[in-house]
Design a protein around this motif. Structure first.
Motif, short mmCIF file in Angstrom:
data_model
loop_
_atom_site.label_atom_id
_atom_site.label_comp_id
_atom_site.label_asym_id
_atom_site.label_seq_id
_atom_site.Cartn_x
_atom_site.Cartn_y
_atom_site.Cartn_z
N ASN B 68 34.39 69.63 22.62
CA ASN B 68 33.88 70.65 23.54
C ASN B 68 32.37 70.81 23.44
N ARG B 96 34.06 73.64 28.95
CA ARG B 96 34.55 74.48 27.84
C ARG B 96 35.51 75.56 28.35
N MET B 101 39.44 76.95 22.13
CA MET B 101 39.18 76.50 20.75
C MET B 101 39.53 77.60 19.77
N PHE B 103 39.23 78.53 15.68
CA PHE B 103 38.45 78.13 14.52
C PHE B 103 39.17 78.47 13.22
N ARG B 169 42.77 84.97 22.58
CA ARG B 169 41.44 84.94 23.21
C ARG B 169 41.20 83.60 23.92
N ALA B 170 41.60 82.51 23.25
CA ALA B 170 41.43 81.19 23.87
C ALA B 170 42.35 81.04 25.07
#
Lengths: 219, 263
Positions: B68, B96, B101, B103, B169-170
């Motif tokens: 990304n 994106r 993504m 983490f 959230r993603a």
């Protein structure tokens, strides 16, 4: 030696007006120096190279000049160089703002640097631009982290506004000095001035302590 | 293993018929004199769960970060949905938006509540009205089982809950592919399960996922395709059954052996 404290009460209106001016100068300076400090910090960190250099030069210049010199310089030299004739108040405000903006810029830079890189990466991974990531994610956190420092700057500034009395801005110090000269009541007026600054400054310092506790960073 | 070998494996690649979502070709990434990726080629098809395994520092996370554009390439190519990965900031941003993504360290925004975290992307990036963004965020939180934590700040959530919020959230961006960078490595053992089961549910819905993981049982059970990394290369890739039960290379056998994988 006879002391006559009644002169203080007699001139209460003038002292009140001076106090109001001191507050107004503090608020107006911070109103300029907080946003301007953010802009300078961001330019210094992320700006194109010429602006980055300019922002750095600005910060290093004004952080290392005595404020009183900047006040004099703005009042006497700027009009000669530019032909601009600003009022004493505007000049004082400009000098204070130039100084405090430089300090605030460094505070913001430290605050932004203290936010770990992963935060901006997470924002950008959502599709945010670098400036959106700064605005929405990094700066709000940095602001919280540096609130105690800004509050300390505020208290310092509140006292430093007295320096613009040298160019006849009628804030608390100037008014007190004028009254001292008119009434020859040196001890009374200087004491009154000290008491006023302390009574006004102490609660602000306590507020800073409270803010420090309130905004401790929890992650 | 080369791109050609990967194609030869298509026979036992269950979802190889799906559109190619990601195509890596000879991807090279260097940090100074250190070569993090030394020519990696891999395909990810629609609906597949591709697990990247291998020792620490072997390049798995770097490949994900290149995907990304958080890292730039020094060689080779990445195609996302048939288009070469953008090199410019604006183009990258558009791509994106379609790649979620997650983490290792969650990277939730600590100054926002769980709901605000999840609504942030739709609100700021998709410019959705706040109310609508928050409705979507609430639905996503419900999906990861955290509807009741909407008003909590990240500091008031367990690690597993934080990572589920990060997944929500993603997902709120409705991505075409989800990239997971060691999503359970920072978690207490007792909360790993809740994150993995959310990921499993996503996989069951058909989400395309690339997962860097040290959870071998997850790779084995949920993965459709497993790529084994070592020293910046893929030393072996194939369906999990073959990787775990009949590894072809010494490096894979060594790696799994070190983990105590019985095979």
């Amino acid at each position: 030696m006879t002391l006559d404290w009644s002169v203080v009460w007699q001139h209460r209106d003038a002292l009140a007006a001076g106090t109001a001016m001191t507050f107004a100068l503090t608020v107006a300076t911070m109103a300029v120096a907080v946003p301007a400090g953010i802009v300078v910090a961001v330019l210094r960190m992320y700006g194109p190279p010429p602006l980055r250099a300019a922002a750095t030069a600005y910060v290093e210049l004004f952080r290392n000049l005595p404020l009183i010199l900047v006040v004099y310089w703005a009042f006497y030299v700027v009009p000669i160089l530019t032909g601009l004739g600003l009022s004493a108040l505007a000049t004082g405000l400009a000098a204070l703002s130039l100084n405090v903006t430089a300090y605030n810029a460094e505070t913001f830079r430290a605050g932004i640097n203290s936010i770990r890189r992963g935060q901006a990466e997470a924002a950008m991974a959502l599709g945010m631009s670098r400036s959106q990531a700064l605005r929405r994610v990094v700066v709000p956190q940095a602001l919280r982290r540096i609130t105690p420092v800004l509050a300390s700057t505020w208290v310092s500034l509140f006292k430093d506004t007295s320096l613009v009395s040298v160019i006849a801005v009628s804030e608390l110090a100037y008014v007190s000095m004028q009254l001292r000269a008119q009434t020859f009541r040196v001890l009374e007026m200087l004491t009154a001035m000290a008491v006023l600054y302390w009574l006004l400054g102490y609660p602000q310092a306590k507020l800073v302590d409270w803010i420090q506790r309130r905004y401790q960073v929890t992650e | 293993m080369t791109a050609g070998d990967a194609a030869a494996d298509a026979g036992d690649r269950r979802k190889a018929g799906g559109a190619t979502i990601l195509r890596y070709r000879d991807v090279v990434k260097r940090y100074g004199t250190f070569t993090a990726l030394a020519g990696v080629s891999l395909d990810v098809h629609a609906g597949e769960v591709v697990c990247l395994i291998g020792p620490s520092g072997s390049g798995k996370s770097t490949l994900l970060r290149c995907t990304n554009g958080l890292e730039t390439l020094d060689g080779g190519d990445i195609e996302f949905e048939g288009t070469r990965l953008a090199r410019d900031e604006r183009g990258l941003r558009t791509m994106r938006q379609r790649m979620g993504m997650v983490f290792q360290n969650f990277e939730l925004f600590p100054h926002q509540t769980a709901l605000q975290n999840v609504a942030e992307g739709p609100r700021t990036v998709l410019r959705m009205p706040t109310a609508q963004a928050e409705r979507r965020a609430a639905a996503m939180l419900a999906k990861v089982g955290l509807a009741d934590k909407a008003a909590n700040h990240p500091a008031a959530l367990s690690g597993g809950q934080q990572q589920r919020v990060a997944i929500a959230r993603a997902l709120a961006m409705e991505p075409d592919v989800m990239l997971f960078d060691e999503p359970t490595s920072a978690l207490d053992p007792e909360t790993i399960g809740e994150v993995l089961s959310v990921m499993k549910a996503l996989a069951d819905e058909g989400m395309t996922m690339v997962v860097v993981t040290h959870e071998m049982s997850f790779a084995r059970r949920v993965g459709d395709w497993v790529a084994v990394f070592d020293a910046g290369r893929i030393v072996e890739q194939g369906p999990p059954v073959r990787i775990f039960d009949a590894p072809q290379t010494v490096r894979t056998r060594d790696f799994l052996g070190h983990l105590g994988w019985a095979g």
